[in-house]
Design a protein around this motif. Structure first.
Motif, PDB file in Angstrom:
ATOM      1  N   THR A   2     130.766  42.315  71.088  1.00  0.00           N
ATOM      2  CA  THR A   2     129.637  42.904  71.796  1.00  0.00           C
ATOM      3  C   THR A   2     129.975  44.350  72.149  1.00  0.00           C
ATOM      4  O   THR A   2     131.055  44.646  72.640  1.00  0.00           O
ATOM      5  CB  THR A   2     129.359  42.126  73.094  1.00  0.00           C
ATOM      6  OG1 THR A   2     129.138  40.760  72.764  1.00  0.00           O
ATOM      7  CG2 THR A   2     128.158  42.687  73.814  1.00  0.00           C
ATOM      8  N   ARG A   4     129.191  47.407  74.510  1.00  0.00           N
ATOM      9  CA  ARG A   4     128.558  47.728  75.788  1.00  0.00           C
ATOM     10  C   ARG A   4     128.542  49.229  75.967  1.00  0.00           C
ATOM     11  O   ARG A   4     129.542  49.905  75.757  1.00  0.00           O
ATOM     12  CB  ARG A   4     129.331  47.114  76.943  1.00  0.00           C
ATOM     13  CG  ARG A   4     129.240  45.637  76.984  1.00  0.00           C
ATOM     14  CD  ARG A   4     129.900  45.133  78.227  1.00  0.00           C
ATOM     15  NE  ARG A   4     129.852  43.679  78.230  1.00  0.00           N
ATOM     16  CZ  ARG A   4     130.373  42.936  79.149  1.00  0.00           C
ATOM     17  NH1 ARG A   4     131.010  43.496  80.157  1.00  0.00           N
ATOM     18  NH2 ARG A   4     130.280  41.637  79.094  1.00  0.00           N
ATOM     19  N   LEU A   5     127.419  49.731  76.340  1.00  0.00           N
ATOM     20  CA  LEU A   5     127.311  51.155  76.640  1.00  0.00           C
ATOM     21  C   LEU A   5     127.688  51.373  78.099  1.00  0.00           C
ATOM     22  O   LEU A   5     127.216  50.676  78.987  1.00  0.00           O
ATOM     23  CB  LEU A   5     125.894  51.653  76.382  1.00  0.00           C
ATOM     24  CG  LEU A   5     125.409  51.549  74.941  1.00  0.00           C
ATOM     25  CD1 LEU A   5     123.973  52.022  74.846  1.00  0.00           C
ATOM     26  CD2 LEU A   5     126.297  52.384  74.035  1.00  0.00           C
ATOM     27  N   VAL A   6     128.576  52.308  78.320  1.00  0.00           N
ATOM     28  CA  VAL A   6     129.025  52.605  79.679  1.00  0.00           C
ATOM     29  C   VAL A   6     128.202  53.778  80.200  1.00  0.00           C
ATOM     30  O   VAL A   6     128.122  54.822  79.573  1.00  0.00           O
ATOM     31  CB  VAL A   6     130.522  52.979  79.686  1.00  0.00           C
ATOM     32  CG1 VAL A   6     130.977  53.312  81.097  1.00  0.00           C
ATOM     33  CG2 VAL A   6     131.348  51.841  79.108  1.00  0.00           C
ATOM     34  N   THR A   7     127.603  53.551  81.325  1.00  0.00           N
ATOM     35  CA  THR A   7     126.834  54.635  81.929  1.00  0.00           C
ATOM     36  C   THR A   7     127.715  55.358  82.930  1.00  0.00           C
ATOM     37  O   THR A   7     128.581  54.756  83.568  1.00  0.00           O
ATOM     38  CB  THR A   7     125.578  54.106  82.639  1.00  0.00           C
ATOM     39  OG1 THR A   7     125.986  53.195  83.655  1.00  0.00           O
ATOM     40  CG2 THR A   7     124.658  53.402  81.662  1.00  0.00           C
TER      41      THR A   7
END
Length: 88
Positions: A2, A4-7
């Motif tokens: 998976t 995941r985009l880290v903001t």
């Protein structure tokens, strides 16, 4: 797998309060006076700190050290090369 985009942290809005012009002028005057009262590296360091505080450092002041420093520097009389006050 998976992805995941880290903001990042929230964006800054640019709403920090500006230092009032008379206060900014006072810190700049203290910076210039520091160079005359403390010649050499110490005066230069004090000048840089006070100038930076006048521009943006006041936003990070937690304990009021720099305003107390400015008051102390402005209270110091100038001395000539022999260590005497001019006019005394």
């Amino acid at each position: 797998m998976t992805i995941r985009l880290v903001t990042g942290p929230p964006r800054l809005t640019g709403t920090a309060a500006e230092l009032a012009p008379p206060d900014r002028s006072r810190f700049r005057a203290a910076a210039h006076h520091a160079r005359r009262v403390y010649p050499g590296c110490v005066g230069e360091l004090l000048h840089r700190e006070l100038t930076a505080f006048a521009e943006f450092g006041h936003r990070f002041d937690r304990d009021g050290l720099v305003p107390r420093l400015a008051t102390e520097i402005l209270a110091r009389p100038l001395r000539d090369a022999d260590g005497h006050q001019p006019g005394a």
